[in-house]
Design an enzyme around this catalytic site. Structure first.
Site, PDB file in Angstrom:
ATOM      1  N   CYS A 122       3.550  -2.398   2.653  1.00 50.72           N
ATOM      2  CA  CYS A 122       4.152  -3.157   3.752  1.00 50.72           C
ATOM      3  C   CYS A 122       4.788  -4.459   3.225  1.00 50.72           C
ATOM      4  CB  CYS A 122       3.138  -3.404   4.862  1.00 50.72           C
ATOM      5  SG  CYS A 122       3.924  -3.829   6.440  1.00 50.72           S
TER       6      CYS A 122
ATOM      7  N   HIS B 106       1.355   1.804   6.064  1.00 51.50           N
ATOM      8  CA  HIS B 106       0.026   1.362   5.646  1.00 51.50           C
ATOM      9  C   HIS B 106      -0.867   2.562   5.325  1.00 51.50           C
ATOM     10  CE1 HIS B 106      -0.185  -3.049   6.214  1.00 51.50           C
ATOM     11  NE2 HIS B 106       0.797  -2.843   7.085  1.00 51.50           N
TER      12      HIS B 106
ATOM     13  N   GLU C  60      -3.382   2.772   3.402  1.00 54.26           N
ATOM     14  CA  GLU C  60      -4.804   2.425   3.274  1.00 54.26           C
ATOM     15  C   GLU C  60      -5.556   2.610   4.590  1.00 54.26           C
ATOM     16  OE1 GLU C  60      -3.242  -1.311   5.083  1.00 54.26           O
ATOM     17  OE2 GLU C  60      -2.483   0.233   3.725  1.00 54.26           O
TER      18      GLU C  60
END
Length: 243
Positions: free
Chosen positions: A107, A211, A213
């Protein structure tokens, strides 16, 4: 031995904490890396010693990058900035880049990579990119699929996923504008926003606009990104030991 992966942090609003989401930590650990956070140290301008401790570095999400780093004045829609964080991450990036250390940006991280490589950003895609679709939903869980991403063949990103079209989450209002030197765009959303970049050189330098993660536990396919990053960090560690 597991490779040590440095993760950049951000200052809390009260500037009492240098912190980061544990989703980064969990994803790196699940991929076989040993995550450590790198704090923002007051009055520090050279983070070379921290880079000397790690085998790979992940630039995390967060604040908008101050537009004067790419020669622009701010638009009205610019969100929060932290030049303290900007300077900290640019220093880390420069040191890691010079050592050809594996670098992964998420990001804000992809944007940091692009600006560090002398590129620029759309400060607000909704006001600056006509026809932009949704990229920052409200009241939506961070592990929900949101929009499609088209991946170019013959790229590292394609090698990782093995697919030309995937769905991702999305939580951003800025994006890559003019590509930085030695970078290529390897994925786009279907409204033309750059969703990934990587290096044209023989090295692991990869950034994604979404994102991953937040997705690894519910959608294990995104762990492939972290495994590729950790594997590159293992190879880097082995080269450093052999020198």
């Amino acid at each position: 031995m597991k490779p040590i992966i440095g993760v950049t942090t951000f200052l809390s609003e009260a500037s009492k904490y240098s912190t980061v989401s544990r989703n980064y930590i969990d994803s790196i650990y699940a991929a076989g890396g040993l995550p450590v956070t790198i704090p923002i140290v007051s009055n520090e301008s050279n983070y070379e010693d921290y880079i000397g401790m790690v085998d790979g570095i992940l630039f995390s999400g967060g604040n908008d990058i101050a537009p004067y780093y790419y020669g622009e004045n701010p638009v009205r829609e610019l969100h929060s900035m932290s030049t303290i964080r900007d300077e900290y991450e640019f220093s880390l990036f420069q040191n890691a880049y010079e050592k050809k250390m594996p670098i992964f940006g998420i990001c804000r991280g992809i944007q940091l990579i692009n600006v560090a490589m002398e590129g620029s950003l759309y400060q607000d895609i909704y006001s600056q990119c006509p026809g932009t679709l949704g990229h920052s939903p409200e009241h939506t869980a961070s592990d929900e699929f949101y929009h499609a991403v088209q991946i170019k063949k013959d790229t590292r990103l394609y090698d990782i996923f093995g697919e030309e079209r995937i769905f991702t989450n999305s939580f951003h209002h800025q994006s890559v504008k003019q590509l930085g030197r030695n970078l290529i765009a390897t994925a786009y959303s279907e409204d033309g926003i750059v969703e990934a970049v990587e290096s044209t050189e023989e090295r692991f330098l990869l950034g994604v606009q979404w994102h991953p993660e937040c997705m690894t536990k519910r959608h294990p396919m995104f762990l492939k990104l972290f495994r590729a990053f950790v594997e590159a960090s293992i190879q880097y560690k082995q080269r450093e030991v052999s020198v």
